[in-house]
Design a protein around this motif. Sequence first.
Motif, mmCIF file in Angstrom:
data_model
loop_
_atom_site.group_PDB
_atom_site.id
_atom_site.type_symbol
_atom_site.label_atom_id
_atom_site.label_comp_id
_atom_site.label_asym_id
_atom_site.label_seq_id
_atom_site.Cartn_x
_atom_site.Cartn_y
_atom_site.Cartn_z
ATOM 1 N N UNK A 133 -11.748 15.940 0.891
ATOM 2 C CA UNK A 133 -10.372 15.607 1.275
ATOM 3 C C UNK A 133 -10.002 14.201 0.803
ATOM 4 N N UNK A 134 -8.849 14.109 0.166
ATOM 5 C CA UNK A 134 -8.296 12.834 -0.288
ATOM 6 C C UNK A 134 -6.946 12.648 0.395
ATOM 7 N N UNK A 135 -6.749 11.484 0.986
ATOM 8 C CA UNK A 135 -5.484 11.209 1.657
ATOM 9 C C UNK A 135 -4.643 10.277 0.790
ATOM 10 N N UNK A 136 -3.424 10.684 0.513
ATOM 11 C CA UNK A 136 -2.502 9.807 -0.227
ATOM 12 C C UNK A 136 -1.868 8.864 0.791
ATOM 13 N N UNK A 137 -2.514 7.726 0.962
ATOM 14 C CA UNK A 137 -2.159 6.837 2.080
ATOM 15 C C UNK A 137 -0.720 6.352 2.042
ATOM 16 N N UNK A 138 -0.233 6.041 0.859
ATOM 17 C CA UNK A 138 1.089 5.407 0.808
ATOM 18 C C UNK A 138 2.222 6.427 0.676
ATOM 19 N N UNK B 76 -9.577 7.643 1.157
ATOM 20 C CA UNK B 76 -8.227 7.090 1.248
ATOM 21 C C UNK B 76 -7.814 6.522 -0.102
ATOM 22 N N UNK B 77 -6.722 7.021 -0.665
ATOM 23 C CA UNK B 77 -6.281 6.513 -1.969
ATOM 24 C C UNK B 77 -4.769 6.332 -1.996
ATOM 25 N N UNK B 78 -4.292 5.428 -2.863
ATOM 26 C CA UNK B 78 -2.855 5.285 -3.089
ATOM 27 C C UNK B 78 -2.451 6.235 -4.219
ATOM 28 N N UNK B 79 -1.148 6.512 -4.335
ATOM 29 C CA UNK B 79 -0.697 7.452 -5.386
ATOM 30 C C UNK B 79 -1.101 6.932 -6.764
ATOM 31 N N UNK B 80 -1.095 5.608 -6.947
ATOM 32 C CA UNK B 80 -1.429 5.056 -8.259
ATOM 33 C C UNK B 80 -2.905 5.305 -8.574
ATOM 34 N N UNK B 81 -3.762 5.079 -7.606
ATOM 35 C CA UNK B 81 -5.184 5.367 -7.814
ATOM 36 C C UNK B 81 -5.407 6.845 -8.094
#
Lengths: 209, 209, 209, 209, 209, 209, 209, 209
Positions: D133-138, D162-167
């Motif tokens: 599971x990857x969460x798009x934090x932002x 936890x990742x940002x959309x850019x990552x």
Amino acid sequence: MAFTYNRLDKNDVAVLLVDHQSGLTNLVQDFSPDDFKNNVLALADCANYFKLPTILTTSFEDGPNGPLVPELKALFPTAPYIARPGNINAWDNEDFVKAVKATGKKQLLIAGIVTEVCVAFPALSAREEGYEVFVATDASGTFNKTTRDAAWARMSAAGCQLMSWFGIACELHRDWRNDIEGLGTLFSNHLPSYRCLITSYMAGMAAKK
Amino acid sequence: MAFTYNRLDKNDVAVLLVDHQSGLTNLVQDFSPDDFKNNVLALADCANYFKLPTILTTSFEDGPNGPLVPELKALFPTAPYIARPGNINAWDNEDFVKAVKATGKKQLLIAGIVTEVCVAFPALSAREEGYEVFVATDASGTFNKTTRDAAWARMSAAGCQLMSWFGIACELHRDWRNDIEGLGTLFSNHLPSYRCLITSYMAGMAAKK
Amino acid sequence: MAFTYNRLDKNDVAVLLVDHQSGLTNLVQDFSPDDFKNNVLALADCANYFKLPTILTTSFEDGPNGPLVPELKALFPTAPYIARPGNINAWDNEDFVKAVKATGKKQLLIAGIVTEVCVAFPALSAREEGYEVFVATDASGTFNKTTRDAAWARMSAAGCQLMSWFGIACELHRDWRNDIEGLGTLFSNHLPSYRCLITSYMAGMAAKK
Amino acid sequence: MAFTYNRLDKNDVAVLLVDHQSGLTNLVQDFSPDDFKNNVLALADCANYFKLPTILTTSFEDGPNGPLVPELKALFPTAPYIARPGNINAWDNEDFVKAVKATGKKQLLIAGIVTEVCVAFPALSAREEGYEVFVATDASGTFNKTTRDAAWARMSAAGCQLMSWFGIACELHRDWRNDIEGLGTLFSNHLPSYRCLITSYMAGMAAKK
Amino acid sequence: MAFTYNRLDKNDVAVLLVDHQSGLTNLVQDFSPDDFKNNVLALADCANYFKLPTILTTSFEDGPNGPLVPELKALFPTAPYIARPGNINAWDNEDFVKAVKATGKKQLLIAGIVTEVCVAFPALSAREEGYEVFVATDASGTFNKTTRDAAWARMSAAGCQLMSWFGIACELHRDWRNDIEGLGTLFSNHLPSYRCLITSYMAGMAAKK
Amino acid sequence: MAFTYNRLDKNDVAVLLVDHQSGLTNLVQDFSPDDFKNNVLALADCANYFKLPTILTTSFEDGPNGPLVPELKALFPTAPYIARPGNINAWDNEDFVKAVKATGKKQLLIAGIVTEVCVAFPALSAREEGYEVFVATDASGTFNKTTRDAAWARMSAAGCQLMSWFGIACELHRDWRNDIEGLGTLFSNHLPSYRCLITSYMAGMAAKK
Amino acid sequence: MAFTYNRLDKNDVAVLLVDHQSGLTNLVQDFSPDDFKNNVLALADCANYFKLPTILTTSFEDGPNGPLVPELKALFPTAPYIARPGNINAWDNEDFVKAVKATGKKQLLIAGIVTEVCVAFPALSAREEGYEVFVATDASGTFNKTTRDAAWARMSAAGCQLMSWFGIACELHRDWRNDIEGLGTLFSNHLPSYRCLITSYMAGMAAKK
Amino acid sequence: MAFTYNRLDKNDVAVLLVDHQSGLTNLVQDFSPDDFKNNVLALADCANYFKLPTILTTSFEDGPNGPLVPELKALFPTAPYIARPGNINAWDNEDFVKAVKATGKKQLLIAGIVTEVCVAFPALSAREEGYEVFVATDASGTFNKTTRDAAWARMSAAGCQLMSWFGIACELHRDWRNDIEGLGTLFSNHLPSYRCLITSYMAGMAAKK
């Protein structure tokens, strides 16, 4: 535009400590409790150090607001002490105003809890009566920073001068040569970072010998 | 510089609640929702408690802005209520100005959403017409703190006085003795930290017996 | 790495409200007073709404810590109430542990003042005894955010799950269809921004007719 | 300690967009509205750009939560769209889980409103079923930062990344040479500061000719 | 104290966009890039929507400052465009002042990068020449908030009025009835939270039918 | 997952105060000077109050780091005092480790300046040797919050427990009944807000008589 | 209201650097040490670049305040240097005022440590004597932001102009054509983000060839 | 739980500087430009001072990302320099991995722009290959603090150790006696507050003579 620098004059200033009571102190959230306690006691020590006439006043000590914090009582054992029976603005209390006038000073230095009421109301009243008013900003506390900002803006617009206790001490002292040790002690007791400078310095001096 | 302290006088002030609508409230981001709701209702309770003439106005209730929040409707069932058909500045609406003038008061206490428009515009217009204007800063909300800062600066420069609801209540009441229980209840309902002081105090009193 | 999602199960959870006393509440500075009061009462309303067995405990009510805030007393008139004679960690008190065990639940939901002591200590003790522990983060308060962060990290490292009251309510309810109106009312009473969404929506619905 | 880097693989990931509805969006206060809108649309553009199977789901669109924001509807016209009749945790909805399983992917990338419920609940359920599971934090928002921090901690402890959309975009793309212009356009559209770098660079290039 | 409310009058205002260049934009750190881009384009859309004469100016486009951001070029294809050869204060450039005077307006609305230089310098010069000056605070950016605060204080002390683009739009429009759809579109395009209110409202209306 | 609650045991803990020197103290910027001074002295008072074996160590006292702050010297006149000739990690110093081992305790409570070096290094070394390590987070300071957060994360990942001095005092004391007055005095001296609760309470008690 | 834009004129300004001493610098907490060092040296480089008469003064160099930071000594080897024997307000020192008057300038640009004393006091004194006073806000530091805000408000109310070093450099230079390379070097040395713009630009230019 | 303290060993660590390019640097908003520049150069000076094998790599230097910042080029004239043709994760580039392996070290110290991509991706890949990974947190920058927090959590969960440059220098040096002057110079050049301590100390020493 012409400007006159009305600076604090230790011969012409009275200090008004308004409602620093134990219950009210627990409402303050715009300073950390450690910072606030230090700031209030630092201002009180200044008042004593410079022998400024100081007036204590409280609001409803017998109720939830609680008694004046004991440290202030102890520091000013003989100061006029007006326990107001109900007036929210200390200036609406005749005894308080009488005590202020009895000092014969034309500069008033005010601190209290909460900023927008217990400080701002008498500050504005005093301005109206022609006093030069100085607010000890960091010895005055309130519910949050938003409220404080509005209170400062109101007092500033009325011509009150906003100062910290450290600025107050310096403006009163004028010249270190008046008493190096006294001022140094005041700073050492209430500015931990300055105390560290002194400690390092003293260690260097001691090593010298 | 001479200064006159124009303080809120409960016999000479009208309250203007501008655009506290459900949709607009959801735009407010410079207060937490809990804080903002409490502040608006606290101001409203002050208006009722001091029996101040109060005027409600809204902008486009039938559209996305949503209806006036029901709590305010319920608190002022007989207040003049001007649903503006389009004027953004409430002061551009004749009915609104008529309602204001009908109160016969020379002090206006304004709160609304959003601060830089619904509060600032009528505040500046009222200043131009010679009213003393008081802004209830914490019962007024907007998009972010940057915007709020600019709005406060503009109103302050125009001679508006910035106050929190608590300062307003205190300046209106003047003296606890006018009604200790009433003011205490107002504080207890809207200042959780003060309510706790009262609870502790009451427990002490009860233990005494 | 295998993972089991131990989620709150309304049939298997007990609520522990630890030291929400009037004096201690006045020490809390990591939430605004309005937010904190709302969060605590929201959690309490959840406990009642989901009919969760709830245990109240206090520390030294007769001293400076003050009595349990009256709102909680009123919401749980028949709940076990352990006034601890001195144990700082509620789990060190036999009556408290007995009351917890009497619920027969294997999940514990804890909130209290202050977070790093009154919440963290029993939370860690309960973990050691094999309970699944959930911390109601926003109904627990302490001196400042630095302290809170450290306390959260300690509990998190011990396998406690950190949740807000809103997440708790949602995880307990599982499905809106179980009771739309009940959950909606809970949210409306404690989420001002959600209440505004409902108000706008209702206005639209009313207009439709 | 051995560690496996499970990185996003564009051939093995499905995107779950949970409850990005107009009403719920107005509850988000941990991002500025401009930032949040941009982040959500950036994530959606990534999903489309990398042709990732995407599932839309909403909760009570006909009530105060409001409809899915139209931009997302428009970007995924043929995506599975599960309007949940009541389940708060999307994973409790059979149709939703069926749609997820139909993608045949073992990685799930989740974003939604509000973070601690609509994102965390299905994230934890998916972890339990063995998904990465990857969460798009932002692109996930909630009531305030305190709540977000607790939700992140809970998901992190469960093994979610936890990742940002850019990552996310970068980890999916792996190599600029796969499509320089495509990725550049994605960044230019959603990173104003990167767009400025491109503008400056292009101006330099143009000057060269 | 008498006060005149000089409000923005769409028939008497010119817009000055100063140095919104790609390189300089990358220096801005007092707004998030998304927020700042949105604010600048919102102001530009206002200028176009209200058909305000607008003047573009840049400093050293061929150097590190970079070219005017292309969006602004595209929005004002026929506007006077003064590429200053060296003057830091745009008002020191004769062509610029000539262009300003050619508009025949007595109100100037200024935004630019960086706030304390490219905005403050021409703002103060314009005040000296008797113009009413309005600063679009949120469409102006700089290195950090400390610097911005000092710049705002300097302009405010000179009698400039500080406004956000939203307040500007509202003060120019005066009455929704002038063009409900036009203003609504402007807000929908640049206020994501307002756009959500509209989306929710439209969904309700659609449901009605 | 099984969990053991290793809690501070006053019979099995030694305190390590690392590099609280006057020069180094002036580098600390993640606490206000008042807060930091209070926290360090509060921890020291705890160590004395619970009669915990305490070890003092310093790094280069004769150089810019300055001498140990005199308050600590005075509080622990007979404590082992290791002036390290050069080891940055105190644990690399044989005398220091010997002193630690001589205490015979298996729990170590560490505080120092700066957090990521003087605290983290011996903390990680002690973990490696099998000690239970507790970090007094608020009696440890460093250059900024970013650095502190990273240091905390590193120690937390190594199994160190992060606690504030207040949590430490409570976990050591276990039960108020062990010495109500002693613990009350400790809190009164280092928690100004708790001192105010006591003051209010005492005033109520006095009034009773 | 008429307004005169008194802008910095490189032919009519003297710079006063007050108490930038090594000990005092360690008291500054309203800027990061990197930012503060850069700002002070940037202002000093401006003074040298524009060949502004500069006066150095210190307070008690032999004590805990420490010596003038060596970088400033090195940059102004021939500047008047007044080591004040005790006067806190530099303006109370005759030699200092004599040195100021000897410059023959009517504009004074002041920076120092701490803001509310070493900057504010001479700033207000100079205003009283009719000087135009400019405060270099970001080359002046103090204990915390609350204190700084109050000090800025006091100076602003006295007609001092608050500027950052960058704004100062721009207002002095007036026109890039006076010396492109010189000003560019100043910016490159003290604005890392501007330096990056130049680097990127130069790389583009180099590629061209 | 057993714990091994893998500390940086100057004989077994290689430094990876990833994408510190002029364009990318202007995207960094989680540090002030002054702080970030100082941190990056401090880390580079450490690498040189301890003679650590260092690898430079960049992404698309000829495009908007800009060239490697010249300071780094100058500090490592003979270091392997891999200008990646397209791989976003440096570890996906064979030449880069070959260069890493050629160092023969088992510890990797990584810094770069932006944190969640250019640092996190190779950090996680290296962890998977069994390297001990240390992240230089303050020499790595990104768009905002929210993004950074998520990136740190992801790397921390993968067993990377998060350290500041100062902690790195101290952990590498181990003992001041290895080279007092060298380490002192490093600190003096990159820690302005430590430099001030040295200045004050030196002044004291000089006075002694």
